[in-house]
Write a protein that holds these residues in place. Sequence first.
Motif, short mmCIF file in Angstrom:
data_model
loop_
_atom_site.label_atom_id
_atom_site.label_comp_id
_atom_site.label_asym_id
_atom_site.label_seq_id
_atom_site.Cartn_x
_atom_site.Cartn_y
_atom_site.Cartn_z
N PRO A 1 -3.09 -12.07 -65.31
CA PRO A 1 -2.21 -11.55 -66.38
C PRO A 1 -0.76 -11.39 -65.98
CG PRO A 1 -4.27 -10.33 -66.32
CD PRO A 1 -4.28 -11.21 -65.11
N VAL A 2 -0.49 -11.16 -64.69
CA VAL A 2 0.88 -10.91 -64.25
C VAL A 2 1.58 -12.19 -63.81
CG1 VAL A 2 2.33 -9.63 -62.63
CG2 VAL A 2 0.29 -8.55 -63.58
N TRP B 1 -2.75 -13.76 -71.77
CA TRP B 1 -2.91 -12.30 -71.82
C TRP B 1 -1.72 -11.66 -72.54
CZ3 TRP B 1 -7.34 -10.06 -69.92
CH2 TRP B 1 -8.13 -10.85 -69.07
N GLN B 2 -2.02 -10.54 -73.18
CA GLN B 2 -0.98 -9.72 -73.81
C GLN B 2 -0.85 -8.40 -73.05
OE1 GLN B 2 -1.72 -8.61 -77.87
NE2 GLN B 2 0.25 -7.61 -78.11
N ASN B 3 0.38 -8.04 -72.72
CA ASN B 3 0.66 -6.76 -72.08
C ASN B 3 0.58 -5.66 -73.13
OD1 ASN B 3 1.94 -4.46 -70.96
ND2 ASN B 3 3.15 -5.73 -69.58
N TYR C 1 -3.99 -5.01 -70.08
CA TYR C 1 -3.79 -6.35 -70.62
C TYR C 1 -5.02 -6.73 -71.45
CZ TYR C 1 -0.16 -6.69 -67.02
OH TYR C 1 0.94 -6.46 -66.22
N ILE D 1 -1.13 -0.83 -65.83
CA ILE D 1 -0.82 -1.52 -67.08
C ILE D 1 -2.08 -2.17 -67.63
CG2 ILE D 1 0.58 -3.32 -68.16
CD1 ILE D 1 2.26 -1.03 -67.21
N ILE E 1 7.41 -1.76 -72.17
CA ILE E 1 6.77 -3.02 -71.78
C ILE E 1 7.93 -3.99 -71.56
CG2 ILE E 1 5.18 -4.86 -72.42
CD1 ILE E 1 3.82 -2.93 -74.32
#
Length: 306
Positions: free
Chosen positions: A60-61, A70-72, A49, A47, A86
């Motif tokens: 991020p997770v 953070w943006q996924n 980020y 994934i 997502i």
Amino acid sequence: MSEMRVVPGIEITPAKMIINALPDMDHPAYDSLKAYVIGDSVTIDRINYQALVANTNRHPVTDTVAPAAWQNLGWINKYRMFNKNIGNTWKIGTFTSAPDVIDVTIRPGQRISAIGLVGVFASSVRIIMTVPGVTDPVYDKTFAMSLKAGGSWYQYYFGQFVTKDNLAEFDLPPFNNADIRVIVSAPGGTVRVGMMVIGWAKTIGTAVYGTSLGRKKYSTIKEDFDGGVTITKRGQRRSIDFQVVLSGDQISSTQRTLDAVDDIPSLYVGSSELEYTVIVGIFDDFDTGLPTYNRGEYALKVRSLM
């Protein structure tokens, strides 16, 4: 008229992806000691980020501090043709791309009978199926996705290309230990695949005339006081309203089949010969009347998630 089919796709995990030369990471791995600035990108477990704020040691997770750091961005390029979600959001308008060729081998670990590819930008797709202990492939076909229209010499040299975006095949031998190699080629260009689905096809009637195609765009248009227009380009989604007939004794089994794929992205095909009736998505509506003289009809609206 042609058999109406649905194919619930099997999940493609790293264990099932035997060969794929595309990179495992689109960006560097996350480093808890690095000072990230806005716009920096990392890859974690397939994934991507992107940093929304300058930060250090905000994973991020696992980070829960608000506002989010953070943006996924969704799946890496390698897996975008198999996964677009997502969380509960399906990210439309994404695809796997590569220069010249995408060459991937999948080992499903179960019987399959069908394969579908949608949103294809390529000149050809080759599908090869092999099984252990058999020297020659049990299936090997190449499909042209771009051809010159017409048959005259003028058309050959000066005519426009006729392209196909989608492909669906239902004649794969149902071995339970087969490897499926898919080679999507665009020599000298960039090849793209929106989605690839493999699985066991189920017949849910016969698609008939009256089936219609649609597309909804999500761009916004704002008109200013002086007549100026601001266009914000966004994604778009295709839809197909299938009109289907079936015998009265098929209604219950069709309902059970559709119940099983409710809200599950699947491959729907009105006719494999009419590539524009091939779509990967979810169905919104299923309306059927009582059969008359053992003949029933229903409408099935499928919206693309590609």
